[in-house]
Design an enzyme around this catalytic site. Structure first.
Site, mmCIF file in Angstrom:
data_model
loop_
_atom_site.group_PDB
_atom_site.id
_atom_site.type_symbol
_atom_site.label_atom_id
_atom_site.label_comp_id
_atom_site.label_asym_id
_atom_site.label_seq_id
_atom_site.Cartn_x
_atom_site.Cartn_y
_atom_site.Cartn_z
ATOM 1 N N GLY A 174 55.365 61.184 51.950
ATOM 2 C CA GLY A 174 56.124 62.419 52.024
ATOM 3 C C GLY A 174 56.569 62.855 53.405
ATOM 4 O O GLY A 174 57.667 63.401 53.566
ATOM 5 N N GLY A 229 56.957 58.616 47.583
ATOM 6 C CA GLY A 229 56.620 57.792 48.743
ATOM 7 C C GLY A 229 55.872 58.619 49.771
ATOM 8 O O GLY A 229 55.350 59.689 49.459
ATOM 9 N N THR A 268 53.000 60.422 42.241
ATOM 10 C CA THR A 268 54.107 61.338 41.955
ATOM 11 C C THR A 268 54.871 60.905 40.709
ATOM 12 O O THR A 268 54.976 59.726 40.417
ATOM 13 C CB THR A 268 55.069 61.435 43.164
ATOM 14 O OG1 THR A 268 54.364 61.983 44.255
ATOM 15 C CG2 THR A 268 56.285 62.272 42.883
HETATM 16 N N1 ASP Z 1 55.719 61.986 48.046
HETATM 17 C C1 ASP Z 1 54.419 62.429 47.661
HETATM 18 C C2 ASP Z 1 53.805 63.208 48.789
HETATM 19 O O1 ASP Z 1 53.942 62.817 49.917
HETATM 20 C C3 ASP Z 1 53.503 61.329 47.294
HETATM 21 C C4 ASP Z 1 54.070 60.293 46.399
HETATM 22 O O2 ASP Z 1 55.230 60.227 46.122
HETATM 23 O O3 ASP Z 1 53.295 59.485 45.964
HETATM 24 O O4 ASP Z 1 53.152 64.181 48.540
#
Ligand code: ASP
Length: 345
Positions: free
Chosen positions: A266, A264, A212
């Site tokens: 999600g 993080g 992300t």
């Molecule tokens: N938060 C994102 C998701 O869960 C993934 C990430 O932040 O790496 O899709």
């Protein structure tokens, strides 16, 4: 010599003032005293490689990518542009960079397809736009902004979102455009471990789960904005939508409190409504941004078992970059003299 004498004189003066019982002057103005302060923070995800796998060459590439995005966003603010334009510019550069999990270089779902989510919000009127499950829109954050500015809706998903992109004249690309060898290998590693022991599965998650990209900014007029764009999590079920496009979970902005972009696991960020909770604790609990981010990321989220972090900016331009994972690709820059790019703690 002259400098050090004048520095000594300043120190003496400050000591006198402080010891006199009242602090009548401070050495550097705090952001609150600088109404025109501009500041921006970016992240490239909380899913850093373990230190043992990070070579000097790889680290240099990641840092260069972060610096380019940080400087692009800052340049917008510096020439008097809006925080909305600044976060859009920073996130678009990260989407184009195959190292980060958004746009080109996004992680792949269980079927080997890139499915992209994004959202954007401005703090002045709390307008927001979000898109999810995209397979062909080159810049998901650009489409999220179009949803905010040119539609009566907040969130569009899948085919409907892509049809809207077409109507708005946005660039559509085949799904292969997003795919990289590194992400294909990452998916294979992940899939081969789904039959492995739970310890191996945990390791696979630790290595590849997060990514992300995001940005938050305060412009000269005191307006805040936040933007987040992602490919989600490696090996996700198709149709799965994470926190990044959910207003209040992965992205939130309100001039009265703060602007937040998250990264993080999600599912935990959705259940904890992380971005809004950080702003709400400031508004209702009168916490500082730093205190609020600490409570949400290091206590509330951690207690649930959620890994990741956030970047945030408050109305005075204070920047907070908080995470409970091993690292978070991140950068911060402000007209108060802050400038940093970092990966690990
Ligand atoms: N938060 C994102 C998701 O869960 C993934 C990430 O932040 O790496 O899709």
């Amino acid at each position: 010599m002259r400098t050090s004498m004048s520095a000594r004189r300043t120190r003496c003066l400050l000591t006198v003032l402080v010891c006199g019982g009242a602090l009548l002057a401070t050495a550097a103005p705090t952001p609150a005293q600088e109404p025109n302060l501009i500041s921006i923070a970016i992240h490239g995800g909380a899913g850093t490689l373990p230190r043992s796998e990070m070579t000097a060459e790889k680290e240099a590439l990641y840092r260069a990518g972060l610096e380019a995005a940080l400087d692009a966003g800052y340049a917008v603010l510096e020439r008097g542009g809006s925080s909305l334009d600044a976060v859009t510019a920073a996130v678009q550069l990260l989407e184009e960079n195959p190292l980060f999990n958004a746009g080109k270089g996004a992680v792949l779902n269980h079927q080997g397809i890139a499915e992209l989510d994004a959202s954007i919000m401005e703090g002045k009127d709390r307008r927001a736009g979000a898109v999810a499950g995209l397979r062909h829109v080159r810049s998901p954050i650009e489409l999220a902004r179009k949803v905010m500015e040119n539609s009566p809706h907040v969130m569009l998903v899948g085919d409907g979102a892509e049809e809207f992109a077409l109507a708005q004249g946005l660039a559509l690309v085949p799904n292969e455009y997003f795919l990289t060898d590194a992400r294909r290998e990452q998916l294979q590693r992940k899939l081969s471990r789904t039959t492995a022991s739970s310890q191996q599965r945990r390791e696979a998650n630790d290595l590849s789960a997060f990514g992300t990209v995001g940005a938050v900014a305060r412009d000269r007029n005191g307006n805040l904005a936040a933007a987040t764009s992602t490919g989600g999590m490696t090996g996700k079920r198709w149709g799965r939508i994470g926190d990044s496009p959910i207003i209040g979970a992965g992205t939130y902005a309100d001039n009265a409190s703060c602007a937040v972009s998250a990264t993080g696991h999600g599912e935990y960020f959705i259940r904890s409504v992380v971005a809004y909770d950080i702003c709400a604790q400031m508004a209702y609990g009168k916490m500082s941004l730093a205190q609020s981010a600490d409570v949400v990321i290091n206590h509330k989220l951690r207690q649930m078992g959620g890994d990741g972090g956030i970047i945030a900016v408050d109305g005075d331009g204070n920047l907070v970059l908080e995470f409970n994972s091993e690292g978070m690709f991140r950068g911060a820059r402000s007209s108060a003299g802050r400038r940093e790019v970092a990966i690990y703690r």
